[in-house]
Design a protein around this motif. Structure first.
Motif, PDB file in Angstrom:
ATOM      1  N   PRO A  11      48.967  38.471  -8.356  1.00  0.00           N
ATOM      2  CA  PRO A  11      48.599  37.400  -7.421  1.00  0.00           C
ATOM      3  C   PRO A  11      49.535  36.196  -7.515  1.00  0.00           C
ATOM      4  O   PRO A  11      49.974  35.817  -8.593  1.00  0.00           O
ATOM      5  CB  PRO A  11      47.188  37.022  -7.854  1.00  0.00           C
ATOM      6  CG  PRO A  11      47.084  37.442  -9.279  1.00  0.00           C
ATOM      7  CD  PRO A  11      47.995  38.638  -9.423  1.00  0.00           C
ATOM      8  N   GLY A  12      49.857  35.640  -6.355  1.00  0.00           N
ATOM      9  CA  GLY A  12      50.679  34.435  -6.329  1.00  0.00           C
ATOM     10  C   GLY A  12      52.135  34.647  -6.680  1.00  0.00           C
ATOM     11  O   GLY A  12      52.854  33.689  -6.943  1.00  0.00           O
ATOM     12  N   THR A  13      52.589  35.896  -6.698  1.00  0.00           N
ATOM     13  CA  THR A  13      53.958  36.195  -7.098  1.00  0.00           C
ATOM     14  C   THR A  13      54.663  36.945  -5.973  1.00  0.00           C
ATOM     15  O   THR A  13      54.166  37.950  -5.479  1.00  0.00           O
ATOM     16  CB  THR A  13      53.968  37.069  -8.375  1.00  0.00           C
ATOM     17  OG1 THR A  13      53.290  36.362  -9.401  1.00  0.00           O
ATOM     18  CG2 THR A  13      55.379  37.371  -8.821  1.00  0.00           C
ATOM     19  N   THR A  14      55.811  36.436  -5.580  1.00  0.00           N
ATOM     20  CA  THR A  14      56.653  37.128  -4.610  1.00  0.00           C
ATOM     21  C   THR A  14      57.937  37.514  -5.320  1.00  0.00           C
ATOM     22  O   THR A  14      58.640  36.652  -5.831  1.00  0.00           O
ATOM     23  CB  THR A  14      56.984  36.219  -3.400  1.00  0.00           C
ATOM     24  OG1 THR A  14      55.765  35.795  -2.797  1.00  0.00           O
ATOM     25  CG2 THR A  14      57.838  36.949  -2.388  1.00  0.00           C
ATOM     26  N   ASN A  70      57.035  27.411  -0.479  1.00  0.00           N
ATOM     27  CA  ASN A  70      56.263  28.622  -0.749  1.00  0.00           C
ATOM     28  C   ASN A  70      56.269  29.537   0.471  1.00  0.00           C
ATOM     29  O   ASN A  70      56.394  30.756   0.339  1.00  0.00           O
ATOM     30  CB  ASN A  70      54.829  28.280  -1.141  1.00  0.00           C
ATOM     31  CG  ASN A  70      54.752  27.667  -2.519  1.00  0.00           C
ATOM     32  OD1 ASN A  70      55.460  28.066  -3.426  1.00  0.00           O
ATOM     33  ND2 ASN A  70      53.897  26.679  -2.685  1.00  0.00           N
ATOM     34  N   THR A 101      53.915  23.858  -6.691  1.00  0.00           N
ATOM     35  CA  THR A 101      52.725  24.130  -7.492  1.00  0.00           C
ATOM     36  C   THR A 101      51.588  23.167  -7.202  1.00  0.00           C
ATOM     37  O   THR A 101      50.507  23.294  -7.774  1.00  0.00           O
ATOM     38  CB  THR A 101      53.056  24.032  -8.999  1.00  0.00           C
ATOM     39  OG1 THR A 101      53.503  22.701  -9.281  1.00  0.00           O
ATOM     40  CG2 THR A 101      54.114  25.036  -9.401  1.00  0.00           C
ATOM     41  N   ARG A 117      52.294  27.600 -17.385  1.00  0.00           N
ATOM     42  CA  ARG A 117      50.965  27.873 -16.840  1.00  0.00           C
ATOM     43  C   ARG A 117      50.237  28.886 -17.712  1.00  0.00           C
ATOM     44  O   ARG A 117      50.837  29.845 -18.205  1.00  0.00           O
ATOM     45  CB  ARG A 117      51.142  28.406 -15.417  1.00  0.00           C
ATOM     46  CG  ARG A 117      49.878  28.623 -14.672  1.00  0.00           C
ATOM     47  CD  ARG A 117      50.167  29.014 -13.250  1.00  0.00           C
ATOM     48  NE  ARG A 117      50.957  30.235 -13.203  1.00  0.00           N
ATOM     49  CZ  ARG A 117      51.165  30.939 -12.125  1.00  0.00           C
ATOM     50  NH1 ARG A 117      50.700  30.531 -10.977  1.00  0.00           N
ATOM     51  NH2 ARG A 117      51.886  32.041 -12.156  1.00  0.00           N
ATOM     52  N   ASN A 122      45.765  35.012 -14.077  1.00  0.00           N
ATOM     53  CA  ASN A 122      47.017  35.435 -13.453  1.00  0.00           C
ATOM     54  C   ASN A 122      47.341  36.876 -13.806  1.00  0.00           C
ATOM     55  O   ASN A 122      48.462  37.216 -14.124  1.00  0.00           O
ATOM     56  CB  ASN A 122      48.157  34.508 -13.898  1.00  0.00           C
ATOM     57  CG  ASN A 122      47.960  33.116 -13.380  1.00  0.00           C
ATOM     58  OD1 ASN A 122      47.679  32.922 -12.209  1.00  0.00           O
ATOM     59  ND2 ASN A 122      48.082  32.138 -14.249  1.00  0.00           N
TER      60      ASN A 122
END
Length: 129
Positions: A11-14, A70, A101, A117, A122
């Motif tokens: 999640p939240g990672t490209t 983002n 962020t 973080r 995560n």
């Protein structure tokens, strides 16, 4: 044949992979153009006109105009290329990362100095089911 991409489950990672590279090719080329002072001046004079010279999608152009880094990343932008936009705006990489962020530059710096973080929350998406 499509490649297996287990990293899509984070999640939240490209991940900037070959597909992202193809999607963001013109966005990243635009960013690299900002390495030349003359291009930075043209961009600052009329951002929309300069962006319209590039074969970017309208969504990519809007993300640049909004400085939504983002969104730029989701649309194929590579952070190392996108840093050229920040530099054109007179922002440090730390300021840019903080904006991505939702933290102030100082809060972002402090978080990184203190180890980054927390990994809590995560994990892989499939582990949350």
């Amino acid at each position: 044949m499509p490649l297996d991409k287990p990293y899509l489950d984070v999640p939240g990672t490209t991940i900037f992979d070959a597909d992202q590279s193809r999607k963001g090719y013109w966005l990243n080329q635009f960013c690299m153009s900002l390495m030349k002072a003359a291009n930075r001046e043209r961009f600052k004079k009329d951002e929309r006109a300069y962006l319209d010279e590039w074969a970017m999608t309208e969504e990519q152009k809007q993300a640049v105009l909004a400085r939504d880094l983002n969104r730029c990343i989701a649309l194929g932008g590579n952070i190392y290329f996108l840093a050229k936009i920040g530099a054109t705006d007179g922002k440090s990489f730390q300021q840019m990362a903080g904006s991505m962020t939702g933290l102030s530059e100082e809060a972002y710096r402090d978080m990184m100095i203190n180890g980054g973080r927390s990994p809590e929350g995560n994990r892989y998406l499939h582990e949350k089911k």
